[in-house]
Design a protein around this motif. Structure first.
Motif, PDB file in Angstrom:
ATOM      1  N   THR A  30       0.680  -1.197   0.121  1.00 58.47           N
ATOM      2  CA  THR A  30      -0.064  -0.014   0.070  1.00 58.47           C
ATOM      3  C   THR A  30       0.844   1.166   0.091  1.00 58.47           C
ATOM      4  OG1 THR A  30      -1.749  -1.114   1.015  1.00 58.47           O
ATOM      5  CG2 THR A  30      -1.664   1.253   1.173  1.00 58.47           C
ATOM      6  N   ASP A  31       0.446   1.959  -0.939  1.00 56.99           N
ATOM      7  CA  ASP A  31       1.330   3.401  -1.021  1.00 56.99           C
ATOM      8  C   ASP A  31       0.250   4.513  -1.100  1.00 56.99           C
ATOM      9  OD1 ASP A  31       4.111   2.523  -1.524  1.00 56.99           O
ATOM     10  OD2 ASP A  31       3.463   1.787  -3.441  1.00 56.99           O
ATOM     11  N   VAL A  32       0.675   5.706  -0.145  1.00 60.85           N
ATOM     12  CA  VAL A  32      -0.404   6.569  -0.170  1.00 60.85           C
ATOM     13  C   VAL A  32       0.310   7.947  -0.994  1.00 60.85           C
ATOM     14  CG1 VAL A  32      -1.440   8.174   1.245  1.00 60.85           C
ATOM     15  CG2 VAL A  32      -1.123   5.759   1.782  1.00 60.85           C
ATOM     16  N   ALA A  33      -0.321   8.634  -1.759  1.00 57.40           N
ATOM     17  CA  ALA A  33       0.247   9.673  -2.368  1.00 57.40           C
ATOM     18  C   ALA A  33       0.242  10.853  -1.287  1.00 57.40           C
ATOM     19  CB  ALA A  33      -0.973  10.251  -3.518  1.00 57.40           C
ATOM     20  N   GLU A  34       1.510  11.553  -1.922  1.00 55.88           N
ATOM     21  CA  GLU A  34       1.687  12.586  -0.798  1.00 55.88           C
ATOM     22  C   GLU A  34       1.340  13.972  -1.514  1.00 55.88           C
ATOM     23  OE1 GLU A  34       5.597  14.931  -0.378  1.00 55.88           O
ATOM     24  OE2 GLU A  34       6.094  13.079  -0.226  1.00 55.88           O
ATOM     25  N   VAL A  35       0.392  14.458  -0.885  1.00 55.46           N
ATOM     26  CA  VAL A  35      -0.381  16.000  -1.407  1.00 55.46           C
ATOM     27  C   VAL A  35       0.535  17.028  -0.591  1.00 55.46           C
ATOM     28  CG1 VAL A  35      -2.375  17.081  -1.895  1.00 55.46           C
ATOM     29  CG2 VAL A  35      -2.215  14.364  -2.031  1.00 55.46           C
ATOM     30  N   ALA A  36       0.918  18.033  -1.446  1.00 56.25           N
ATOM     31  CA  ALA A  36       1.429  19.105  -0.686  1.00 56.25           C
ATOM     32  C   ALA A  36       0.419  20.089  -0.329  1.00 56.25           C
ATOM     33  CB  ALA A  36       2.338  20.059  -1.841  1.00 56.25           C
ATOM     34  N   THR A  37       0.352  20.414   0.896  1.00 57.70           N
ATOM     35  CA  THR A  37      -0.375  21.563   1.238  1.00 57.70           C
ATOM     36  C   THR A  37       0.146  22.853   1.914  1.00 57.70           C
ATOM     37  OG1 THR A  37      -0.351  20.381   3.623  1.00 57.70           O
ATOM     38  CG2 THR A  37      -1.954  19.744   2.156  1.00 57.70           C
ATOM     39  N   THR A  38       1.628  23.248   1.331  1.00 56.14           N
ATOM     40  CA  THR A  38       2.281  24.235   1.759  1.00 56.14           C
ATOM     41  C   THR A  38       1.637  25.470   1.153  1.00 56.14           C
ATOM     42  OG1 THR A  38       4.119  22.886   1.663  1.00 56.14           O
ATOM     43  CG2 THR A  38       4.454  25.251   1.676  1.00 56.14           C
ATOM     44  N   ALA A  39       1.552  26.650   2.161  1.00 55.56           N
ATOM     45  CA  ALA A  39       0.929  27.731   1.566  1.00 55.56           C
ATOM     46  C   ALA A  39       1.950  28.827   1.971  1.00 55.56           C
ATOM     47  CB  ALA A  39      -0.420  27.939   2.484  1.00 55.56           C
ATOM     48  N   PHE A  40       1.872  29.930   1.524  1.00 61.83           N
ATOM     49  CA  PHE A  40       2.684  31.292   1.578  1.00 61.83           C
ATOM     50  C   PHE A  40       3.024  31.444   3.007  1.00 61.83           C
ATOM     51  CE2 PHE A  40       1.156  32.432  -2.601  1.00 61.83           C
ATOM     52  CZ  PHE A  40       2.475  32.331  -3.135  1.00 61.83           C
ATOM     53  N   SER A  41       2.012  30.864   4.059  1.00 55.10           N
ATOM     54  CA  SER A  41       2.413  31.447   5.484  1.00 55.10           C
ATOM     55  C   SER A  41       3.392  30.402   6.050  1.00 55.10           C
ATOM     56  CB  SER A  41       1.057  31.636   6.073  1.00 55.10           C
ATOM     57  OG  SER A  41       0.340  30.396   5.914  1.00 55.10           O
ATOM     58  N   ASN A  42       3.262  29.366   5.233  1.00 55.01           N
ATOM     59  CA  ASN A  42       4.260  28.007   5.923  1.00 55.01           C
ATOM     60  C   ASN A  42       5.902  28.511   5.771  1.00 55.01           C
ATOM     61  OD1 ASN A  42       1.922  26.246   4.680  1.00 55.01           O
ATOM     62  ND2 ASN A  42       2.169  26.119   6.790  1.00 55.01           N
ATOM     63  N   THR A  43       6.566  28.072   7.004  1.00 57.56           N
ATOM     64  CA  THR A  43       7.855  28.018   6.932  1.00 57.56           C
ATOM     65  C   THR A  43       8.577  26.873   6.605  1.00 57.56           C
ATOM     66  OG1 THR A  43       8.149  27.751   9.423  1.00 57.56           O
ATOM     67  CG2 THR A  43       7.821  29.985   8.581  1.00 57.56           C
ATOM     68  N   ALA A  44       8.006  25.900   6.368  1.00 54.80           N
ATOM     69  CA  ALA A  44       8.383  24.368   5.885  1.00 54.80           C
ATOM     70  C   ALA A  44       7.109  23.555   5.071  1.00 54.80           C
ATOM     71  CB  ALA A  44       8.780  23.847   7.170  1.00 54.80           C
ATOM     72  N   GLU A  45       7.654  22.763   4.441  1.00 49.30           N
ATOM     73  CA  GLU A  45       6.918  21.903   3.623  1.00 49.30           C
ATOM     74  C   GLU A  45       5.863  21.446   4.700  1.00 49.30           C
ATOM     75  OE1 GLU A  45       6.315  21.564   0.353  1.00 49.30           O
ATOM     76  OE2 GLU A  45       8.151  22.873  -0.154  1.00 49.30           O
ATOM     77  N   THR A  46       4.411  21.247   4.193  1.00 47.12           N
ATOM     78  CA  THR A  46       3.276  20.568   4.680  1.00 47.12           C
ATOM     79  C   THR A  46       2.704  19.494   3.962  1.00 47.12           C
ATOM     80  OG1 THR A  46       1.552  22.345   4.442  1.00 47.12           O
ATOM     81  CG2 THR A  46       3.063  22.338   6.438  1.00 47.12           C
ATOM     82  N   ARG A  47       2.311  18.320   4.366  1.00 49.38           N
ATOM     83  CA  ARG A  47       1.651  17.585   3.353  1.00 49.38           C
ATOM     84  C   ARG A  47       0.434  16.887   4.264  1.00 49.38           C
ATOM     85  NH1 ARG A  47       7.231  17.532   3.501  1.00 49.38           N
ATOM     86  NH2 ARG A  47       8.279  17.766   1.602  1.00 49.38           N
TER      87      ARG A  47
END
Length: 137
Positions: A30-47
């Motif tokens: 089972t693999d799960v797709a990684e979906v980026a949720t990073t917005a301009f207000s973030n200081t690090a990648e969010t997923r």
């Protein structure tokens, strides 16, 4: 926690065909797709996790006898069939879950091998839909 050595795995294809005595290896992935949720207000990648992509890999010992591997699988190429896999031949339980799913038979290599080798077929089939983990006896 008990460890287990796989010596009695049950692999059933298309509901009634138990091919455990013709299977040398099996892997459910089972693999799960990684979906980026990073917005301009973030200081690090969010997923977040996206869609699951499941597959099953089976290594068969080829057999051309009636009702055996070739006879059952070859006509199923291009179709989705139910597959059930559990760690042992014992009853379904929390300690012996059965993984149930439908796999799309996308490939088949009826003859592969060299002189003096066992005739084998190794496949990786995509699972269509979810995997059900049954622990109810």
């Amino acid at each position: 926690m008990a460890r287990i050595v796989l010596t009695d795995v049950v692999v059933t294809i298309n509901t009634t065909n138990n091919f455990s005595d013709h299977v040398a290896a099996v892997t459910i992935t089972t693999d799960v797709a990684e979906v980026a949720t990073t917005a301009f207000s973030n200081t690090a990648e969010t997923r977040i996790g996206g869609l699951k992509d499941n597959s099953v890999q089976i290594d068969f010992h080829q057999d051309f006898a009636s009702s055996s591997i070739e006879d059952v699988i070859y006509p199923l190429i291009g179709t989705s069939v139910p597959i059930a896999i559990k760690p042992t031949s014992g009853a379904i339980a929390t300690t012996n879950p059965e993984y149930q799913f439908n796999a799309l038979i996308t490939s088949w290599t009826p003859i592969a091998g060299a002189v003096g080798e066992l005739a084998t077929v190794s496949v990786t089939w995509p699972i269509t839909g979810a995997i059900t983990k049954d622990v109810t006896p």
